[in-house]
Enzyme design. Sequence first.
Site, PDB file in Angstrom:
ATOM      1  N   HIS A   1       1.715   7.584  -6.298  1.00 18.86           N
ATOM      2  CA  HIS A   1       0.949   8.833  -6.308  1.00 18.86           C
ATOM      3  C   HIS A   1       1.858  10.040  -6.110  1.00 18.86           C
ATOM      4  O   HIS A   1       1.695  11.076  -6.762  1.00 18.86           O
ATOM      5  CB  HIS A   1      -0.097   8.785  -5.189  1.00 18.86           C
ATOM      6  CG  HIS A   1      -1.016   9.958  -5.164  1.00 18.86           C
ATOM      7  ND1 HIS A   1      -1.423  10.569  -3.999  1.00 18.86           N
ATOM      8  CD2 HIS A   1      -1.601  10.662  -6.174  1.00 18.86           C
ATOM      9  CE1 HIS A   1      -2.224  11.572  -4.282  1.00 18.86           C
ATOM     10  NE2 HIS A   1      -2.339  11.652  -5.589  1.00 18.86           N
TER      11      HIS A   1
ATOM     12  N   GLU B   1       0.834  -1.210   0.000  1.00 20.42           N
ATOM     13  CA  GLU B   1       0.000   0.000   0.000  1.00 20.42           C
ATOM     14  C   GLU B   1       0.867   1.258   0.000  1.00 20.42           C
ATOM     15  O   GLU B   1       0.503   2.263  -0.606  1.00 20.42           O
ATOM     16  CB  GLU B   1      -0.950  -0.004   1.204  1.00 20.42           C
ATOM     17  CG  GLU B   1      -1.912  -1.182   1.226  1.00 20.42           C
ATOM     18  CD  GLU B   1      -2.665  -1.387  -0.085  1.00 20.42           C
ATOM     19  OE1 GLU B   1      -2.928  -0.390  -0.786  1.00 20.42           O
ATOM     20  OE2 GLU B   1      -2.989  -2.538  -0.414  1.00 20.42           O
TER      21      GLU B   1
END
Length: 238
Positions: free
Chosen positions: A113, A106
């Site tokens: 991003h 994650e």
Amino acid sequence: MYGYGYGYRLDPTIFLVLIGVLLSLWAQNRVNSTFARYSRVRSFSGMTGAEAARRLLNAQGIYDVTVQPVSGKLTDHYDPRTKVVKLSDSVYNATSVAAIGVAAHECGHAMQHNEGYGPLRFRSALVPVANFGSQLSWPMILLGILFGGLGSPLVQVGILMFSLAVLFQLVTLPVEFNASSRAVRLLDSQGILSGEEVDGTRKVLKAAALTYVAAAAGSILQLLRLVILFGGRDRDND
């Protein structure tokens, strides 16, 4: 009376759907069993999933992403809107090799991003279009059949809309593979896991990746079924 042009016989294209369902069940069983296996292997570092996530993010100079718990089993995800890595109950406070691997994965999305990773940006742009397509594709197909027959333009539009959801599934694959690759590499380089622990994490993340592969395969098979049943000609005239 005829059904999809095959009369009262069994529609052979249903086997495409069944194959997709079986692939999904197999992949889900694989990830559950692999995660359970390595959840019993405590890491030598003794770090929890949350601690490992924070360390990895700091090592990459990412300080504006928070790590928070989320309820559920394997509900871990990164929310780019709020910049939060959300870790499930079996990961956040757990010190297992599996938990640390999932947490690192994650974090891999948070790193994507942060750097503006191309496939992730493309997938994010597809989200509203894919959601719109997946929600309206079948209503469009059914309305087309009801009011215009199998060759109705509405049916063709419905198939096109469903293909957008399939495209989203395909774009998801490189995003997930890249996040896992980053996770394994960083856990090793940061000394959070080592040796057989890294191999264990790699197996957990590979098993998790299979669920995305199965989902993409299932969507492709469903699209193929739609094209076979409804694409290109009006069977009402057969």
